[in-house]
Design a protein around this motif. Structure first.
Motif, mmCIF file in Angstrom:
data_model
loop_
_atom_site.group_PDB
_atom_site.id
_atom_site.type_symbol
_atom_site.label_atom_id
_atom_site.label_comp_id
_atom_site.label_asym_id
_atom_site.label_seq_id
_atom_site.Cartn_x
_atom_site.Cartn_y
_atom_site.Cartn_z
ATOM 1 N N ASP A 1 0.814 -1.214 0.000
ATOM 2 C CA ASP A 1 0.000 0.000 0.000
ATOM 3 C C ASP A 1 0.851 1.269 0.000
ATOM 4 N N PHE A 2 2.175 1.100 0.118
ATOM 5 C CA PHE A 2 3.088 2.247 0.198
ATOM 6 C C PHE A 2 4.198 2.162 -0.849
ATOM 7 N N ALA B 1 4.873 8.367 1.618
ATOM 8 C CA ALA B 1 5.803 8.408 2.750
ATOM 9 C C ALA B 1 5.144 9.115 3.930
ATOM 10 N N PHE B 2 4.420 10.190 3.663
ATOM 11 C CA PHE B 2 3.708 10.902 4.726
ATOM 12 C C PHE B 2 2.614 10.021 5.330
ATOM 13 N N LYS B 3 1.906 9.286 4.475
ATOM 14 C CA LYS B 3 0.852 8.389 4.981
ATOM 15 C C LYS B 3 1.442 7.297 5.864
ATOM 16 N N GLU C 1 2.300 8.723 9.213
ATOM 17 C CA GLU C 1 1.114 8.984 10.031
ATOM 18 C C GLU C 1 0.686 7.729 10.790
ATOM 19 N N HIS C 2 0.809 6.583 10.152
ATOM 20 C CA HIS C 2 0.491 5.330 10.845
ATOM 21 C C HIS C 2 1.429 5.130 12.029
ATOM 22 N N LEU C 3 2.713 5.359 11.816
ATOM 23 C CA LEU C 3 3.681 5.200 12.907
ATOM 24 C C LEU C 3 3.421 6.205 14.023
ATOM 25 N N LYS C 4 3.120 7.421 13.640
ATOM 26 C CA LYS C 4 2.885 8.482 14.621
ATOM 27 C C LYS C 4 1.669 8.172 15.495
ATOM 28 N N ALA D 1 10.446 7.903 3.912
ATOM 29 C CA ALA D 1 9.805 8.408 5.135
ATOM 30 C C ALA D 1 10.804 9.013 6.117
ATOM 31 N N SER D 2 12.041 8.561 6.081
ATOM 32 C CA SER D 2 13.043 9.103 7.003
ATOM 33 C C SER D 2 13.427 10.544 6.647
ATOM 34 N N ARG D 3 13.045 11.004 5.477
ATOM 35 C CA ARG D 3 13.342 12.380 5.062
ATOM 36 C C ARG D 3 12.366 13.384 5.680
#
Length: 177
Positions: A40-41, A60-62, A65-68, A95-97
C-alpha cells in the motif's frame, strides 16, 4: 487502549513475516492492532534528485502517520541477501526524510523469520543495532527459525520453546507501551 502498528517488512503477498507480525501483534491482549501492508506504500525508488524535483512522496507521509498514531510498533523483517527487503528500505528511505525521528521513540518489537534455520538473524541484528541506537525506547527482538516447520496458519508458533521465547519478548514490549 494501546494501539499497535504491525507489519512484515516485505512486499510478498504471501509474506511469512507479515504472518508472524500479525500473529505476534494479535497475541497481545487488550490493544488495538493495525496491520500494514507494504504494498500500500509502493513508491518510486528514492533518490535525492527525485526528492528535489518532486518533493517527498505522499505515501511516505501516509506511512509516517500510521507510525505516529501508534503507541508501539512491531515489525517482522524479511531477509533479502542478508539485509532489508528493497520494499522496506525504499519506504524507510522516503519516510526518514520527513522528520529526524523515524519511529518517534516509541517502543519497538523487532522480529524476523525465514524458511531456513537462522530465521532472518542477519537482518534482525542489523535492525536491532540501528534502531537500538536511534530509538530511545525499548527495542526487543525475536527470531523464528524454519518458519514452515514452526508455524501453522490459524495456530501460530507450534514449537513451545520458541513460543515461550516470543511471549517473553512481547511481555517486555507490552510493559513499555
Amino acid at each position: 487502549m494501546k494501539r499497535i502498528v504491525a507489519f512484515g517488512a516485505s512486499s510478498s503477498k504471501a509474506s511469512i513475516n507479515k504472518a508472524l507480525a500479525t500473529y505476534a501483534a494479535n497475541a497481545m491482549e487488550g490493544g488495538e492492532v493495525e496491520v500494514l501492508d507494504l504494498n500500500d506504500f509502493e513508491m518510486p525508488i528514492f533518490s535525492v534528485d527525485r526528492e528535489k524535483e518532486d518533493g517527498i512522496h505522499s505515501l511516505a507521509f501516509k506511512f509516517k502517520e500510521h507510525l505516529k498514531s501508534a503507541d508501539g510498533i512491531l515489525i517482522s523483517f524479511a531477509e533479502h541477501n542478508g539485509a532489508y527487503s528493497a520494499a522496506y528500505k525504499n519506504i524507510y528511505d522516503w519516510a526518514s526524510r520527513i522528520e529526524k525521528s523515524f519511529f518517534y521513540d516509541k517502543p519497538l518489537c523487532l522480529l524476523a523469520t525465514s524458511p531456513g534455520p537462522r530465521g532472518g538473524m542477519r537482518v534482525l541484528d542489523i535492525a536491532f543495532d540501528a534502531y537500538s541506537f536511534a530509538n530511545k525506547n525499548l527495542v526487543t527482538k525475536f527470531s523464528l527459525p524454519s518458519f514452515y516447520e514452526n508455524f501453522k496458519e490459524g495456530e501460530g508458533i507450534t514449537n513451545e520453546e520458541l513460543k515461550t521465547q516470543l511471549f517473553v519478548e512481547l511481555d517486555k514490549f507490552k510493559a513499555a507501551l
